[in-house]
Enzyme design. Structure first.
Site, PDB file in Angstrom:
ATOM      1  CD  GLU A  56      41.884  34.538  47.677  1.00  0.00           C
ATOM      2  OE1 GLU A  56      42.733  34.845  48.544  1.00  0.00           O
ATOM      3  OE2 GLU A  56      42.196  34.095  46.551  1.00  0.00           O
ATOM      4  CG  ASP A 108      42.235  39.073  41.487  1.00  0.00           C
ATOM      5  OD1 ASP A 108      42.005  37.860  41.538  1.00  0.00           O
ATOM      6  OD2 ASP A 108      43.302  39.590  41.871  1.00  0.00           O
TER       7      ASP A 108
END
Length: 316
Positions: free
Chosen positions: A191, A21
Site C-alpha cells: 500500500e 500516513d
C-alpha cells in the site's frame, strides 16, 4: 534535551499526537504536512494539517476536512494527498475501507482555495469506488509531472494502479492505449504509493509489510516513465531496534531548485504496541553517486532548520 530549543533541530516526532500516513507539500512558500488522525477507524472522522516555515516549529490547523462534509463517507477517513493546481487545492483521501464493489466508498477528492482549507467534497461521490486489478481503492498519492500531466497512484491489498487525471483534477482520462486503470504493482507492494522525479528518473516508493506491526517499511524502484515498469531496487526505510518500529507510509519534500530531500514518515515508539500509536517524523533522504536512494537512518534528533529559498528572499 530540548531538541527544539537548545540545538534547534526538529526532533522526532515533529509534532505531538498520534498521526500517520503523512503527505508533505510546499504550498505558498511554506512546508505543510497532511496526516491521518491515527485512531480506531470509527474515530477517524476528520483531518488536521500542520505547517512550518523552517521544518522545526510546526503549527496545527484543526479539522481542515470533516466526515460530516463528505456526504458518502461513513467510516474511517485516512491517507490524504493534496496538490495545488490553477490556484486551487485538491485533497485526495480514502474513506469507508470498502471490502467489495458492493459497498459505498473508496477514494474521494475535496477542494479548497487555501492550503489550510476548509475543504469541501468536490464530487458528492467517490472518484474511484471499485476494485480494479485487485487493488483496494485506498491510499491515493497525486503527482504532477513536468509536462503538466497529473497522475493518481493508489492501492491496497498488494496491488497498485495509476490513473491519469484531467486538467480539472476531479475526473479521470484514459491512457493512449484506452486503458483507464493501469496496474503497476512492483514486488512486495502492499500500500502507500509515493512518486518523485529526480534528474529525469521516476522514483516510485511504497509501503511493505503490515501497517499495524513492527516490520512496516518502504521499498522503491526507478523507471524512465511514470508508468513503469517498476522493478524493486531495495528497502530504504525500516524499523531500528534502538529508535522505533513500524517505519513506513511516507512522503517526500524536495527543496525547490536543490538536490536536497527529506522523508516524512510515521513510526511507532519502542514503548508502544498499539497499532494506532504512530507518530510523524522527518529525516534526510540522500542518493548515492549512481542515483540509488541510500537507506534512511531513523533519528530522535530530526533535521536542522531549513528556510525555503523563496521565504529567505522575502525576509531579506
Amino acid at each position: 534535551m530540548d531538541l527544539k530549543g537548545n540545538d534547534r533541530r526538529s526532533g522526532n516526532p515533529i509534532f505531538s499526537g498520534w498521526y500517520a500516513d503523512p503527505e508533505p507539500r510546499i504550498f505558498e512558500g511554506r512546508y505543510w504536512v497532511y496526516p491521518t488522525y491515527s485512531a480506531a477507524y470509527d474515530d477517524q472522522t476528520f483531518f488536521d494539517a500542520f505547517y512550518s516555515d523552517d521544518l522545526v516549529r510546526w503549527t496545527k490547523v484543526e479539522r481542515i476536512l470533516e466526515m460530516k462534509d463528505i456526504s458518502w463517507a461513513r467510516r474511517a477517513m485516512w491517507a490524504p494527498s493534496p496538490i495545488e493546481r490553477n490556484g486551487r487545492y485538491y485533497y485526495y483521501f480514502a474513506a469507508n475501507d470498502i471490502q467489495s464493489n458492493n459497498e459505498l466508498g473508496g477514494i474521494g477528492v475535496a477542494v479548497a482555495d487555501r492550503p489550510e482549507g476548509p475543504f469541501r467534497d468536490a464530487l458528492g461521490k467517490p472518484l474511484i469506488d471499485q476494485f480494479y486489478h485487485g487493488a483496494q481503492p485506498i491510499d491515493p498519492h497525486v503527482f504532477i509531472d513536468d509536462d503538466g500531466q497529473a497522475y493518481l497512484y493508489y492501492g491496497g491489498w498488494k496491488h497498485c494502479n495509476v490513473v491519469k487525471l484531467n486538467e480539472d483534477m476531479v475526473s479521470i482520462a484514459p491512457f493512449s492505449d484506452g486503458e483507464v486503470y493501469k496496474e503497476i504493482t512492483p514486488e512486495n507492494f502492499v500500500e502507500g504509493p509515493c512518486m518523485i522525479k529526480r534528474k529525469g528518473k521516476y522514483y516510485f516508493m511504497w509501503a511493505e509489510g503490515g501497517w499495524g506491526g513492527p516490520d512496516y517499511s518502504v521499498g522503491y524502484a526507478v523507471s524512465d516513465s511514470p508508468l513503469g515498469p517498476f522493478v524493486r531496487e531495495a528497502k530504504i526505510l525500516q524499523q531500528d531496534p534502538e529508535v522505533a518500529t513500524g517505519a513506513g507510509h511516507h512522503g517526500v519534500i524536495q527543496i525547490p531548485g536543490e538536490d536536497e530531500w527529506y522523508i516524512v514518515y510515521h513510526r511507532r515508539p519502542l514503548t508502544e504496541t498499539a497499532a494506532n500509536h504512530r507518530e510523524v517524523c522527518i529525516d534526510r533522504m540522500e542518493f548515492d553517486p549512481e542515483g540509488r536512494i541510500r537507506p534512511v537512518k531513523l533519528t530522535f534528533e530530526g533535521v536542522p532548520p531549513r528556510i525555503l529559498p523563496a521565504r529567505e528572499k522575502s525576509d531579506s
